[in-house]
Design an enzyme around this catalytic site. Structure first.
Site, mmCIF file in Angstrom:
data_model
loop_
_atom_site.group_PDB
_atom_site.id
_atom_site.type_symbol
_atom_site.label_atom_id
_atom_site.label_comp_id
_atom_site.label_asym_id
_atom_site.label_seq_id
_atom_site.Cartn_x
_atom_site.Cartn_y
_atom_site.Cartn_z
ATOM 1 C CG HIS B 179 -2.314 -0.667 0.943
ATOM 2 N ND1 HIS B 179 -2.921 -1.740 2.277
ATOM 3 C CD2 HIS B 179 -2.893 -1.403 -0.151
ATOM 4 C CE1 HIS B 179 -3.249 -2.581 1.863
ATOM 5 N NE2 HIS B 179 -3.608 -2.155 0.584
ATOM 6 C CB SER B 180 1.431 3.585 -2.958
ATOM 7 O OG SER B 180 0.725 3.422 -3.078
ATOM 8 N NE ARG B 181 -4.082 4.797 2.697
ATOM 9 C CZ ARG B 181 -5.417 4.808 3.115
ATOM 10 N NH1 ARG B 181 -5.723 6.018 1.665
ATOM 11 N NH2 ARG B 181 -6.093 4.133 3.262
ATOM 12 C CD GLU B 182 -0.289 0.628 4.762
ATOM 13 O OE1 GLU B 182 0.196 -0.533 4.500
ATOM 14 O OE2 GLU B 182 -1.522 0.398 4.394
ATOM 15 N NE ARG B 237 -6.188 0.276 1.232
ATOM 16 C CZ ARG B 237 -6.376 -0.561 2.372
ATOM 17 N NH1 ARG B 237 -5.489 -0.305 3.428
ATOM 18 N NH2 ARG B 237 -6.112 -1.785 2.608
ATOM 19 C CG ASN B 254 -3.731 -6.774 1.798
ATOM 20 O OD1 ASN B 254 -3.564 -8.518 1.959
ATOM 21 N ND2 ASN B 254 -3.282 -6.546 3.216
ATOM 22 N NE ARG B 255 -9.882 -5.325 2.091
ATOM 23 C CZ ARG B 255 -8.371 -5.466 2.893
ATOM 24 N NH1 ARG B 255 -7.647 -5.204 2.186
ATOM 25 N NH2 ARG B 255 -8.715 -4.345 3.808
ATOM 26 C CG HIS B 306 -0.093 -3.790 5.226
ATOM 27 N ND1 HIS B 306 -0.657 -3.442 3.954
ATOM 28 C CD2 HIS B 306 0.096 -5.188 4.830
ATOM 29 C CE1 HIS B 306 -1.023 -4.377 3.503
ATOM 30 N NE2 HIS B 306 -0.607 -5.257 3.659
ATOM 31 C CB SER B 307 2.274 1.742 9.078
ATOM 32 O OG SER B 307 1.499 2.673 7.866
ATOM 33 C CE1 TYR B 308 -2.860 5.187 9.871
ATOM 34 C CE2 TYR B 308 -3.608 4.831 12.221
ATOM 35 C CZ TYR B 308 -4.212 5.306 11.191
ATOM 36 O OH TYR B 308 -5.366 6.426 10.886
ATOM 37 C CE1 TYR B 358 -9.026 -2.841 8.863
ATOM 38 C CE2 TYR B 358 -9.031 -4.802 7.426
ATOM 39 C CZ TYR B 358 -8.378 -3.420 7.650
ATOM 40 O OH TYR B 358 -8.287 -2.654 6.868
ATOM 41 C CD GLU B 380 -1.909 -2.658 9.542
ATOM 42 O OE1 GLU B 380 -1.586 -1.899 9.121
ATOM 43 O OE2 GLU B 380 -2.465 -3.210 8.429
#
Lengths: 300, 419
Positions: B179-182, B237, B254-255, B306-308, B358, B380
């Site tokens: 996920h690029s924003r992480e 993301r 990631n889905r 991943h984060s966060y 989740y 995370e």
């Protein structure tokens, strides 16, 4: 780096010459949920202490013990955190959940889901623990009039942490300045926040708590992702007034939700949020920076 | 003000003194002209050796005074006796100078000539990361090779660094930046790469691991997204593949895996952040890893970072059914998290994805687990929401260091329990 002076202030007051008789005691900051004196404005106010009568009427349902590390307990604690910030937060006071200790859930038919959560929390500016907090968070049943959760929360430690010197200084600096303050992208892409902007970031966090509280349900977990822009506005009264555009991150859907908020604050009162406006879902959003309003003319 | 600090720094550097230890800077708030007058008197007391940063001029303006340690008592007594409001603005001037000096050094815009010059405490562009990887390989030709496992939608290469001490070894996979924003994850990935080459041959526990297993590290798992977070939208993301019939771009990588694909825990709407895509493995960023894992055939551990939220999770995300070796994975997670926390006290929660964070369908480690990779985990990283995706750069190295301890625990267990 944001230097915390709250603890230091306490130390200072213990050291040195005793004050001369008749001097004023250090000013404390009384909490204030929001201004309810202008009913025409769309003020978000907090529901508090109104849950008891409804609960007493219903039959007792089994109370389920929740795993404190699983998400249901943590989401409830986050809601309590938003409540604490809306109530007690300021540009120098921002509370965060540290760890959930225990939680229970009671499904109340016709009313909703009532969580009882015990969690440790900390005030982030002064890095001061507020000890254990106990909260009741009631998520109303879907389909009713109520959508916002109802919260009662109290903590062991002092929530009215004395940050009055910094708050006063910040207030005076912004009131006295001829050029209204503006900011963009706080924090920036690299997580950096200019020291001058830090109180405005914290104020955004506190103001966002009003929205995050109202928007929360059992299937959400909100955090402030970024302040897209903030502009100081002229104020008719003694409050500082800001137009904020904030990005909220909702963890379950992973969406970034844009909100515009009008925020007022003064040291003597609490934070108020007026005219909260959710912005349309913008998939490929590139936000323009805040444009500075025309410089104010000098006060008479 | 900055100039003053630079000058002081030069002074300190030349004379090797810590000139300002214990000194404080007080911010003084005069209420009226009388207090201003008193403060002006104070500033004229030469014996105090006060260094005035903001002169007393007018009651509305703060007065900032750098007070040497020796004069603190006297100044505080003076201010309090006259009921002049004040507070400590800088509690330790020397510490602030040291911090500024460090910051100045790390924002040099000189291209690093080798991986020892590389700034691990900063976020880097895709080009800088690619250059880093090439330097690392060049410096460690017997240990590191760069594999290209495919291309992104926009035709960027998908690179994996393979760390290997010999042929025919089982593999341990780590990916960051799916996920690029992480951003802290790609930054940590860079640090891990360097850590590996430093520790092999020097750290006994790690050397034993790499002598038995290869490590496969994909640092920028979603390069199109990463580029986009630098140029256009820091909060991006997904991948950057357009969706036919929609103005909305991108699929949540990631889905997009073939594990519970189509079930609850992902969106079927291309405009949503958790859009699963038109079909499983529709994204080349995902398909490339799928193909690599299958053709390798001998991967024994798989970690997707991943984060966060500060969590360590094992499968499943798409179903509540526990994995067969859940007690083993749970206990291993407990130990990994304890080791992670031992460094800086950072608290993580752990458990299966579906109970801890989740329900999520089509997730990476659900697929890898169902392929038979028993030790499949997802991290995370920091923090828990205060900064979120915009984690300050000064937390990159501490985050990477503590996470490495968690990774070591899992890698060690995998090595000791090869199957």
């Amino acid at each position: 780096m944001h230097r915390c002076v709250c603890a230091a202030l306490a130390v200072l007051s213990l050291v040195g010459a005793s004050p001369t008789p008749g001097s004023a005691p250090p000013r404390s900051v009384p909490w204030k949920a929001s201004r309810l004196d202008k009913p025409n404005e769309h003020v978000i106010f907090l529901q508090y202490g109104e849950t008891e009568p409804a609960l007493k009427l219903k039959e007792t349902m089994p109370v389920e013990e929740l795993n404190p590390t699983h998400y249901p307990a943590r989401r409830a604690a986050a809601v309590a955190q938003h409540f604490l910030n809306a109530r007690h937060g300021s540009p120098y006071k921002w509370f965060h959940v540290e760890q959930v200790q225990s939680a229970t859930l009671e499904e109340i038919a016709g009313v909703g889901a009532k969580y009882h959560v015990v969690f440790s929390a900390k005030e982030g500016v002064c890095n001061q623990s507020v000890g254990l907090c106990t909260a009741d968070v009631l998520f109303p049943e879907a389909g009713g009039d109520q959508t916002a959760p109802q919260v009662q929360c109290s903590c062991e430690g002092p929530l009215a942490i004395n940050a009055s010197a910094q708050e006063e200084a910040f207030y005076r600096r912004l009131r006295g300045s001829n050029s209204p303050v503006t900011g963009n992208n706080i924090p920036d892409s690299f997580g950096f926040i200019a020291p001058d902007m830090k109180p405005l970031w914290i104020l955004a966090g506190v103001a966002s708590s009003f929205v995050m509280l109202k928007e929360s349900n059992e299937n959400t977990l909100y955090n402030l992702a970024q302040v897209a822009n903030v502009t100081q506005l002229e104020s008719e009264d003694k409050q500082l007034k800001f137009q904020y555009h904030v990005l909220l991150h909702e963890m379950v859907s992973q969406e970034i939700i844009h909100w515009k908020l009008l925020v007022t604050w003064a040291p003597a009162g609490g934070v108020s949020v007026l005219h909260p406006e959710r912005q349309p879902h913008c998939h490929d959003c590139v936000l323009p920076p805040a444009t500075a309003p025309k410089e104010r003319s000098d006060p008479e | 003000m900055r100039g003053l600090l630079v000058l002081s720094t030069v002074f300190v550097a030349v004379f090797g003194l810590k000139a300002f230890e214990g000194d404080k800077v007080l911010r003084i708030l005069a209420k009226n002209e009388d207090q201003i007058s008193l403060l002006q008197d104070l500033t004229e007391m030469d014996q105090l050796q006060l260094d005035i940063w903001k002169e007393p001029t007018h009651p509305t303006l703060p007065v900032d005074i750098h007070v040497p340690f020796e004069s603190l008592q006297s100044v505080k007594a003076f201010l309090e006796a006259n009921e002049i409001e004040h507070y400590i603005m800088i509690n330790d001037l020397q510490a602030l100078i040291d911090e500024e000096r460090h910051e100045m050094q790390s924002t040099r815009f000189i291209e690093p000539r080798n991986t020892d010059n590389f700034d691990y405490a900063q976020y880097h562009t895709l080009d800088e990361i690619n250059a880093f990887m090439d330097m690392l390989v060049a410096e460690n030709p017997n240990l590191v090779t760069k594999l290209r496992i495919g291309s992104s939608y926009e035709q960027r290469p998908l690179y994996v660094l393979k760390f290997s001490s010999g042929p025919n070894r089982p593999g341990f996979w780590i990916d960051t930046g799916i996920h690029s924003r992480e951003w802290v994850t790609q930054a940590a990935g860079i640090w891990f790469a360097k850590k590996i080459v430093i520790d092999y041959g020097r750290n006994q526990a790690f050397t034993a691991i790499l002598n038995k297993m290869d490590i496969l590290l994909e640092i920028v798992t979603n390069p199109d997204g990463y580029h986009y977070t630098h140029t256009t939208n820091r909060m991006w993301r997904k991948t950057r593949k357009p969706n036919p019939g929609s103005s909305c771009v991108g699929v949540d990588p990631n889905r997009n895996w073939d594990a519970g694909f189509g079930g609850p825990g992902a969106s079927s709407n291309p405009c949503m952040e958790t859009y699963r895509g038109p079909s499983a493995h529709s994204e080349s960023e995902v398909k490339s890893i799928v193909d690599y894992v299958k053709s390798h055939g001998n991967i024994k551990g798989f970690i997707s970072i991943h984060s966060y939220s500060q969590m360590l999770m094992y499968p499943y995300g798409y179903t509540k059914t526990p994995v067969p070796n859940q007690p083993e994975l749970h206990d291993l997670a407990r130990r990994a998290i304890a080791n992670l926390a031992s460094l800086y006290g950072t608290k993580y929660t752990y458990g299966s994805i579906i109970t801890t964070i989740y329900q999520a369908s089509g997730g990476t480690i659900d697929w890898t687990y169902d392929q038979g990779i028993k030790y499949s985990y997802t991290f995370e990283l920091r923090d828990t929401g205060r900064y979120g995706f915009l984690l300050p750069a000064n937390q990159i190295i501490p985050t990477a260091q503590e996470t490495w301890l968690g990774l070591m625990t899992i890698m060690q267990h995998t090595k000791d329990n090869l199957y």
